[in-house]
Scaffold this motif. Structure first.
Motif, PDB file in Angstrom:
ATOM      1  N   VAL A 161      25.415  39.953  38.275  1.00  0.00           N
ATOM      2  CA  VAL A 161      24.986  41.354  38.206  1.00  0.00           C
ATOM      3  C   VAL A 161      25.616  41.957  36.956  1.00  0.00           C
ATOM      4  N   ASP A 162      25.223  43.182  36.643  1.00  0.00           N
ATOM      5  CA  ASP A 162      25.837  43.920  35.536  1.00  0.00           C
ATOM      6  C   ASP A 162      27.262  44.294  35.944  1.00  0.00           C
ATOM      7  N   GLU A 163      28.229  43.585  35.392  1.00  0.00           N
ATOM      8  CA  GLU A 163      29.611  43.757  35.845  1.00  0.00           C
ATOM      9  C   GLU A 163      30.196  45.104  35.431  1.00  0.00           C
ATOM     10  N   GLU A 164      29.687  45.706  34.333  1.00  0.00           N
ATOM     11  CA  GLU A 164      30.164  47.040  33.960  1.00  0.00           C
ATOM     12  C   GLU A 164      29.625  48.095  34.930  1.00  0.00           C
ATOM     13  N   LYS A 165      28.383  47.926  35.346  1.00  0.00           N
ATOM     14  CA  LYS A 165      27.769  48.877  36.257  1.00  0.00           C
ATOM     15  C   LYS A 165      28.390  48.787  37.647  1.00  0.00           C
ATOM     16  N   TYR A 166      28.650  47.577  38.100  1.00  0.00           N
ATOM     17  CA  TYR A 166      29.201  47.375  39.445  1.00  0.00           C
ATOM     18  C   TYR A 166      30.697  47.057  39.395  1.00  0.00           C
ATOM     19  N   PHE A 167      31.370  47.610  38.402  1.00  0.00           N
ATOM     20  CA  PHE A 167      32.790  47.316  38.208  1.00  0.00           C
ATOM     21  C   PHE A 167      33.609  47.644  39.448  1.00  0.00           C
ATOM     22  N   TYR A 168      33.390  48.798  40.038  1.00  0.00           N
ATOM     23  CA  TYR A 168      34.232  49.215  41.164  1.00  0.00           C
ATOM     24  C   TYR A 168      33.956  48.400  42.425  1.00  0.00           C
ATOM     25  N   PHE A 169      32.736  47.916  42.603  1.00  0.00           N
ATOM     26  CA  PHE A 169      32.450  47.048  43.742  1.00  0.00           C
ATOM     27  C   PHE A 169      33.157  45.694  43.573  1.00  0.00           C
ATOM     28  N   ILE A 170      33.121  45.182  42.339  1.00  0.00           N
ATOM     29  CA  ILE A 170      33.833  43.925  42.069  1.00  0.00           C
ATOM     30  C   ILE A 170      35.335  44.117  42.250  1.00  0.00           C
ATOM     31  N   LEU A 171      35.825  45.261  41.776  1.00  0.00           N
ATOM     32  CA  LEU A 171      37.251  45.560  41.912  1.00  0.00           C
ATOM     33  C   LEU A 171      37.646  45.693  43.383  1.00  0.00           C
ATOM     34  N   LEU A 172      36.761  46.311  44.185  1.00  0.00           N
ATOM     35  CA  LEU A 172      37.023  46.443  45.619  1.00  0.00           C
ATOM     36  C   LEU A 172      37.114  45.077  46.283  1.00  0.00           C
ATOM     37  N   HIS A 173      36.226  44.172  45.902  1.00  0.00           N
ATOM     38  CA  HIS A 173      36.259  42.807  46.440  1.00  0.00           C
ATOM     39  C   HIS A 173      37.577  42.115  46.067  1.00  0.00           C
ATOM     40  N   LEU A 174      37.986  42.282  44.810  1.00  0.00           N
ATOM     41  CA  LEU A 174      39.230  41.685  44.343  1.00  0.00           C
ATOM     42  C   LEU A 174      40.427  42.234  45.113  1.00  0.00           C
ATOM     43  N   TYR A 175      40.456  43.548  45.313  1.00  0.00           N
ATOM     44  CA  TYR A 175      41.575  44.157  46.033  1.00  0.00           C
ATOM     45  C   TYR A 175      41.600  43.718  47.500  1.00  0.00           C
ATOM     46  N   ALA A 176      40.430  43.578  48.108  1.00  0.00           N
ATOM     47  CA  ALA A 176      40.366  43.113  49.491  1.00  0.00           C
ATOM     48  C   ALA A 176      40.933  41.699  49.604  1.00  0.00           C
ATOM     49  N   VAL A 177      40.577  40.849  48.654  1.00  0.00           N
ATOM     50  CA  VAL A 177      41.088  39.475  48.652  1.00  0.00           C
ATOM     51  C   VAL A 177      42.597  39.469  48.465  1.00  0.00           C
ATOM     52  N   GLN A 178      43.105  40.306  47.559  1.00  0.00           N
ATOM     53  CA  GLN A 178      44.548  40.384  47.346  1.00  0.00           C
ATOM     54  C   GLN A 178      45.277  40.834  48.608  1.00  0.00           C
ATOM     55  N   TYR A 179      44.719  41.815  49.279  1.00  0.00           N
ATOM     56  CA  TYR A 179      45.323  42.331  50.512  1.00  0.00           C
ATOM     57  C   TYR A 179      45.363  41.248  51.595  1.00  0.00           C
ATOM     58  N   ILE A 180      44.251  40.553  51.792  1.00  0.00           N
ATOM     59  CA  ILE A 180      44.194  39.516  52.825  1.00  0.00           C
ATOM     60  C   ILE A 180      45.086  38.334  52.459  1.00  0.00           C
ATOM     61  N   ALA A 181      45.039  37.926  51.186  1.00  0.00           N
ATOM     62  CA  ALA A 181      45.857  36.793  50.747  1.00  0.00           C
ATOM     63  C   ALA A 181      47.344  37.112  50.878  1.00  0.00           C
ATOM     64  N   GLY A 182      47.743  38.306  50.453  1.00  0.00           N
ATOM     65  CA  GLY A 182      49.149  38.693  50.578  1.00  0.00           C
ATOM     66  C   GLY A 182      49.605  38.742  52.022  1.00  0.00           C
ATOM     67  N   GLY A 183      48.766  39.304  52.901  1.00  0.00           N
ATOM     68  CA  GLY A 183      49.113  39.346  54.323  1.00  0.00           C
ATOM     69  C   GLY A 183      49.187  37.962  54.935  1.00  0.00           C
ATOM     70  N   THR A 184      48.290  37.078  54.519  1.00  0.00           N
ATOM     71  CA  THR A 184      48.303  35.708  55.041  1.00  0.00           C
ATOM     72  C   THR A 184      49.569  34.968  54.631  1.00  0.00           C
ATOM     73  N   LEU A 185      49.961  35.095  53.363  1.00  0.00           N
ATOM     74  CA  LEU A 185      51.187  34.444  52.894  1.00  0.00           C
ATOM     75  C   LEU A 185      52.410  35.001  53.609  1.00  0.00           C
ATOM     76  N   LEU A 186      52.401  36.302  53.863  1.00  0.00           N
ATOM     77  CA  LEU A 186      53.526  36.913  54.573  1.00  0.00           C
ATOM     78  C   LEU A 186      53.601  36.414  56.010  1.00  0.00           C
ATOM     79  N   VAL A 187      52.462  36.322  56.676  1.00  0.00           N
ATOM     80  CA  VAL A 187      52.427  35.812  58.056  1.00  0.00           C
ATOM     81  C   VAL A 187      52.900  34.364  58.101  1.00  0.00           C
ATOM     82  N   ALA A 188      52.394  33.538  57.184  1.00  0.00           N
ATOM     83  CA  ALA A 188      52.809  32.128  57.158  1.00  0.00           C
ATOM     84  C   ALA A 188      54.303  32.007  56.886  1.00  0.00           C
TER      85      ALA A 188
END
Length: 413
Positions: free
Chosen positions: A189-216
């Motif tokens: 997709v147009d990454e400049e146009k959908y920048f914030y949606f891509i950023l939201l996906h990235l932040y969601a992954v960071q949040y889940i990954a960080g929580g998973t590492l902390l739980v483990a």
């Protein structure tokens, strides 16, 4: 069955009691908070929680897919392959950890129940003091891991939006693109146009990954720290039993000696069952993760070298250095816990050997002889029948990763 099981004492009896009040409350509060946040708390598994787990798992998997799709649109080079795989393998590790804990939810619950059951049955003040001391160690380790994960992911969170912040407060050339996501993906997709949606996906992954590492991390460090405390209590019971045997010889106190030794053997055996139960449910997962960690560490070491030696890029250096530091610390902590388990296990037999067991009643001598026989067999936390958690193997793992790094560097040259 969602988990593989072995025979363990029933932690909760016939009731459905799940309140956890005897283990360190601050450790359990942080542990529970992190597990609830990502939907892995083993109690109250409602349909909404199951849906949360499904969404989080799909979020991690989708990010890996959108990273790997860059291979379809970009020319392959060693630098490009390292850049993509170094991040993809980290997310893959988190995905495997997340789904493993999710699938083995009942196993995690049973381990926690059994540890709680053992701790709640401690009556001696000194034994309670021992387990509280190890609970404090588990709490400190959990707080340290929490702070590290929060700080690292806070820094990573700021990286994509720094150009926009600078564009607001400073005079910046407007012709320069604002998009600055340092983890490369391809969404078609147009990454400049959908920048914030891509950023939201990235932040969601960071949040889940960080929580998973902390739980483990809390699963390994916290639970096995309590197991070390229980081994220490077994050693204390042997010492106390032989002290009673040295002081008095009447029949009543002989029974107390017999009871103390029996309780030491019992808590030793029960703790081993808890550890064996954990290994039986997570052995395959951890063995796979060890292989991925070696590969991932090699790639990030190469990423650090590239960020420093060719054209210094602060964002790439911070990214690779942070992941390298996290991998090394988590690997060291896991192997240190395994080493501590082995040392506490061996300390029980050295205690039984050093006391004056030959002056004890015949039945007590038989029990101690049973312990000494067990001590002739080496014990270690082993995954896949190959890798043993120890500081020596941590050094081997690090050396292997450096060797693979040199191989990648030679290919690049």
């Amino acid at each position: 069955m969602l988990y593989r099981s072995i025979s363990l004492p029933n932690a909760c009896g016939s009731s459905n009691k799940t309140d956890l009040c005897d283990m360190d409350t601050q450790f359990l509060y942080i542990h529970r908070l992190s597990m609830v946040a990502i939907g892995l708390w083993p109690y109250h598994r409602t349909m909404l929680v199951q849906l949360q787990c499904s969404v989080f798992s799909l979020t991690l998997i989708s990010f890996i897919i959108f990273q790997l799709t860059t291979f379809l649109t970009t020319e392959w080079t060693i630098d490009f392959i390292v850049e993509i795989l170094s991040i993809s393998i980290v997310i893959l590790i988190c995905t495997i950890l997340y789904n493993s804990v999710w699938i083995n939810t009942h196993g995690v619950k049973r381990i926690l129940n059994n540890l709680q059951y053992i701790c709640s049955n401690l009556k001696d003040e000194k034994e309670i003091a021992i387990i509280n001391r190890y609970g404090y160690i588990a709490k400190c380790a959990t707080i340290g891991m929490t702070l590290f994960v929060m700080c690292f992911f806070f820094i990573i969170t700021l990286l994509p939006i720094l150009p926009r912040i600078f564009g607001i407060f400073f005079l910046v050339n407007k012709s320069e693109p604002y998009r600055n996501i340092y983890i490369r993906t391809e969404y078609f997709v147009d990454e400049e146009k959908y920048f914030y949606f891509i950023l939201l996906h990235l932040y969601a992954v960071q949040y889940i990954a960080g929580g998973t590492l902390l739980v483990a991390g809390t699963l390994v460090a916290g639970y096995f720290t309590y197991c070390c405390g229980l081994f220490n209590i077994a050693s204390y019971r042997i010492e106390q039993a032989m002290r009673i045997s040295d002081e008095v010889t009447n029949r009543t106190n002989k029974r107390q000696v017999d009871k103390k030794i029996s309780h030491a053997v019992d808590i030793h055996r029960t703790t081993l069952k808890v550890i064996k139960f954990y290994l039986y449910n997570f052995e395959d997962t951890w063995f796979l993760l060890i292989v991925l960690v070696v590969i991932c560490l090699s790639l990030h070491l190469f990423g650090i070298f590239q960020a420093i030696s060719i054209v210094f890029k602060m964002e790439n250096f911070v990214l690779h250095f942070g992941f390298t530091l996290g991998i090394l610390l988590s690997s060291f902590a896991s192997n240190y816990v395994g080493e501590a388990i082995t040392e506490h296990y061996n300390y029980i037999f050295s205690t039984a050997y050093n006391v004056r067991w030959y002056d004890a009643p015949i039945r007590v001598q038989r029990l101690i002889f049973f312990l000494l026989q067990r001590g002739t067999m080496s014990y270690a936390m082993k995954f896949g029948g190959v890798y043993t958690l120890s500081l020596e193997n941590f050094a081997t793992l690090s050396t292997t990763s450096i060797s693979y790094f040199t191989v990648i560097y030679s290919i690049q040259k």
